[in-house]
Motif scaffolding. Sequence first.
Motif, PDB file in Angstrom:
ATOM      1  N   UNK A  93       0.903  -1.017  -0.396  1.00 59.02           N
ATOM      2  CA  UNK A  93       0.443  -0.010   0.012  1.00 59.02           C
ATOM      3  C   UNK A  93       0.585   1.473  -0.144  1.00 59.02           C
ATOM      4  N   UNK A  94       0.096   1.873  -0.476  1.00 56.58           N
ATOM      5  CA  UNK A  94       1.115   3.704  -0.910  1.00 56.58           C
ATOM      6  C   UNK A  94       0.260   4.310   0.540  1.00 56.58           C
ATOM      7  N   UNK A  95       1.095   5.999   0.414  1.00 54.88           N
ATOM      8  CA  UNK A  95       0.514   6.903   1.863  1.00 54.88           C
ATOM      9  C   UNK A  95      -0.817   7.336   1.136  1.00 54.88           C
ATOM     10  N   UNK A  96      -1.883   7.278   1.793  1.00 58.10           N
ATOM     11  CA  UNK A  96      -3.267   7.566   1.870  1.00 58.10           C
ATOM     12  C   UNK A  96      -4.239   6.433   0.664  1.00 58.10           C
ATOM     13  N   UNK A  97      -3.708   5.225   1.076  1.00 56.13           N
ATOM     14  CA  UNK A  97      -4.186   4.620   0.604  1.00 56.13           C
ATOM     15  C   UNK A  97      -4.455   3.129   1.580  1.00 56.13           C
ATOM     16  N   UNK A  98      -5.348   2.204   1.300  1.00 57.49           N
ATOM     17  CA  UNK A  98      -5.812   1.248   1.888  1.00 57.49           C
ATOM     18  C   UNK A  98      -4.529   0.179   1.825  1.00 57.49           C
ATOM     19  N   UNK A  99      -4.635  -0.213   3.142  1.00 57.63           N
ATOM     20  CA  UNK A  99      -3.082  -1.192   3.330  1.00 57.63           C
ATOM     21  C   UNK A  99      -3.667  -2.743   2.806  1.00 57.63           C
ATOM     22  N   UNK A 100      -3.277  -3.941   2.057  1.00 60.83           N
ATOM     23  CA  UNK A 100      -3.508  -4.751   0.905  1.00 60.83           C
ATOM     24  C   UNK A 100      -2.341  -6.476   2.318  1.00 60.83           C
ATOM     25  N   UNK A 101      -2.981  -7.038   3.343  1.00 60.76           N
ATOM     26  CA  UNK A 101      -2.077  -8.208   3.102  1.00 60.76           C
ATOM     27  C   UNK A 101      -2.708  -9.659   2.688  1.00 60.76           C
ATOM     28  N   UNK A 102      -1.394  -9.823   1.966  1.00 58.44           N
ATOM     29  CA  UNK A 102      -1.580 -11.577   1.166  1.00 58.44           C
ATOM     30  C   UNK A 102      -0.410 -12.583   1.960  1.00 58.44           C
ATOM     31  N   UNK A 103      -0.745 -13.541   1.672  1.00 58.58           N
ATOM     32  CA  UNK A 103       0.379 -15.032   2.095  1.00 58.58           C
ATOM     33  C   UNK A 103       1.345 -14.785   0.929  1.00 58.58           C
ATOM     34  N   UNK A 104       2.241 -14.837   1.049  1.00 59.12           N
ATOM     35  CA  UNK A 104       3.508 -14.997   0.000  1.00 59.12           C
ATOM     36  C   UNK A 104       5.296 -16.217   0.323  1.00 59.12           C
ATOM     37  N   UNK A 105       5.680 -15.979   0.011  1.00 59.38           N
ATOM     38  CA  UNK A 105       7.348 -17.053  -0.196  1.00 59.38           C
ATOM     39  C   UNK A 105       7.844 -15.711   0.716  1.00 59.38           C
ATOM     40  N   UNK A 106       8.239 -15.933   1.473  1.00 65.33           N
ATOM     41  CA  UNK A 106       8.787 -14.591   1.597  1.00 65.33           C
ATOM     42  C   UNK A 106      10.538 -14.730   1.964  1.00 65.33           C
ATOM     43  N   UNK A 107      11.085 -15.862   1.442  1.00 61.53           N
ATOM     44  CA  UNK A 107      12.177 -16.046   0.995  1.00 61.53           C
ATOM     45  C   UNK A 107      12.787 -15.194  -0.111  1.00 61.53           C
ATOM     46  N   UNK A 108      11.566 -15.238  -1.296  1.00 61.15           N
ATOM     47  CA  UNK A 108      11.464 -14.979  -2.131  1.00 61.15           C
ATOM     48  C   UNK A 108      11.982 -13.209  -2.313  1.00 61.15           C
ATOM     49  N   UNK A 109      11.410 -12.419  -1.256  1.00 57.56           N
ATOM     50  CA  UNK A 109      11.919 -11.341  -1.092  1.00 57.56           C
ATOM     51  C   UNK A 109      13.272 -10.504  -0.013  1.00 57.56           C
ATOM     52  N   UNK A 110      14.014 -11.468   0.248  1.00 55.43           N
ATOM     53  CA  UNK A 110      15.084 -11.485   0.092  1.00 55.43           C
ATOM     54  C   UNK A 110      15.955 -11.962  -0.780  1.00 55.43           C
ATOM     55  N   UNK A 111      16.066 -12.435  -1.328  1.00 55.97           N
ATOM     56  CA  UNK A 111      16.669 -13.356  -2.513  1.00 55.97           C
ATOM     57  C   UNK A 111      17.640 -12.655  -2.188  1.00 55.97           C
ATOM     58  N   UNK A 112      17.746 -11.571  -2.578  1.00 57.49           N
ATOM     59  CA  UNK A 112      18.824 -10.193  -3.720  1.00 57.49           C
ATOM     60  C   UNK A 112      19.688 -10.409  -2.182  1.00 57.49           C
TER      61      UNK A 112
END
Length: 392
Positions: free
Chosen positions: A300-319
Amino acid sequence: MQQFAGNSCSRQEMDELMQYVREAENDQLLHSALQQQWSSLQPEEPLYPVNWEGMYDTIVASPATENKVGLSPSPIPLIRRRWWAVAAILLVAAGGIWVWTKTPQQKTPPVIAAAKDIQPGSSGAVLTLADGSKVVLDSAANGNIATQANASITKRDGVISYGGKAPGVAANAPVGQPLMNTLTTPRGRQYKLVLPDGTTAWLNAASSIEYPVSFTGKERNVSVTGEVYFEVAAKSNAPFVVTTPQQQVTVLGTSFNMNAYTNESIARTTLLQGSVLVKIRNSQLKQSSYILEPGQQATGNAGGMLQVRDVHAEQFIAWTKGYFLFDHASVPDVMRQLERWYDIEVSYAGAVPQREFGGKLERNLPLSAVLKMLETSKVHCKVEGRHLTVLP
């Protein structure tokens, strides 16, 4: 099989091929067909060394590739691993390590552009001290690099850390206002920082973090742009608060990744361990805050609505582990990451190619190797200096 290797079969044909591969009674015919096709696919020279067994594990086991080419998420008997490994090799030969979906047919012959070699990013950053002076960490030697009040800043093997017990408040500063430092990574650089409280932060390319040289208040506040992965030191009496232009995250002790690049459509907070409270900044909406559990991501971005989902978290720290990991990534998604890591500018000569990619890609490859793999998926580019043009 020939249509598959040429990346020209339909999704239905690909599903039929993969179903055929999964059936044990087809082993003998499959063996013969694979050998014949593999012989015709031998490249003049390899792009880079490949661990085929490791590639098999990546293609079969990675959540990024499930259901994209008919691979079954269920376990595969060991007796059939060899043929799946060969099938994985064919997949690599046909399309690099990319697994494609939604690839339209091309009616005109593609334009193949020679790639000029650009090296991948490396470790490096600029540390801005409280007085505005800057220390280029790429060239700084190991040892003490600066002192802020009584806090000593040390560089050791590509990591900076803070020592000393000083409160870190300037003699002429307003009461309660700490000395602030900022660590900034330009494009093509990443860096690791140990904050004064023992929290570790990894900065991706084109990112920054502003923090006090000593945490003395009821909260440990830092500000972030770009992408930063945190492993927060637990302090129950002093929550760790991270602020981006879009979100604010409050934690006590946890591991999470924040992606808040200005050229991305949304900001993402991904939780690996612990618990965090995510808030959208400047939002009056009811759904503007959420307590994440491990394996969840808030967007989500400033002023908007938050959205939550389940993910494979390791994908997002692969870097942080030396590779890109794509899942349903569009061409612009891929190009934005290449821009930051290879310090290049990307433009499009015509319509943006409609492709989706999934798979693992090492970050230590030169740009030319990456572009060769993109060419196998019919994404063609031209490089002039540090400018890359995606061709129609």
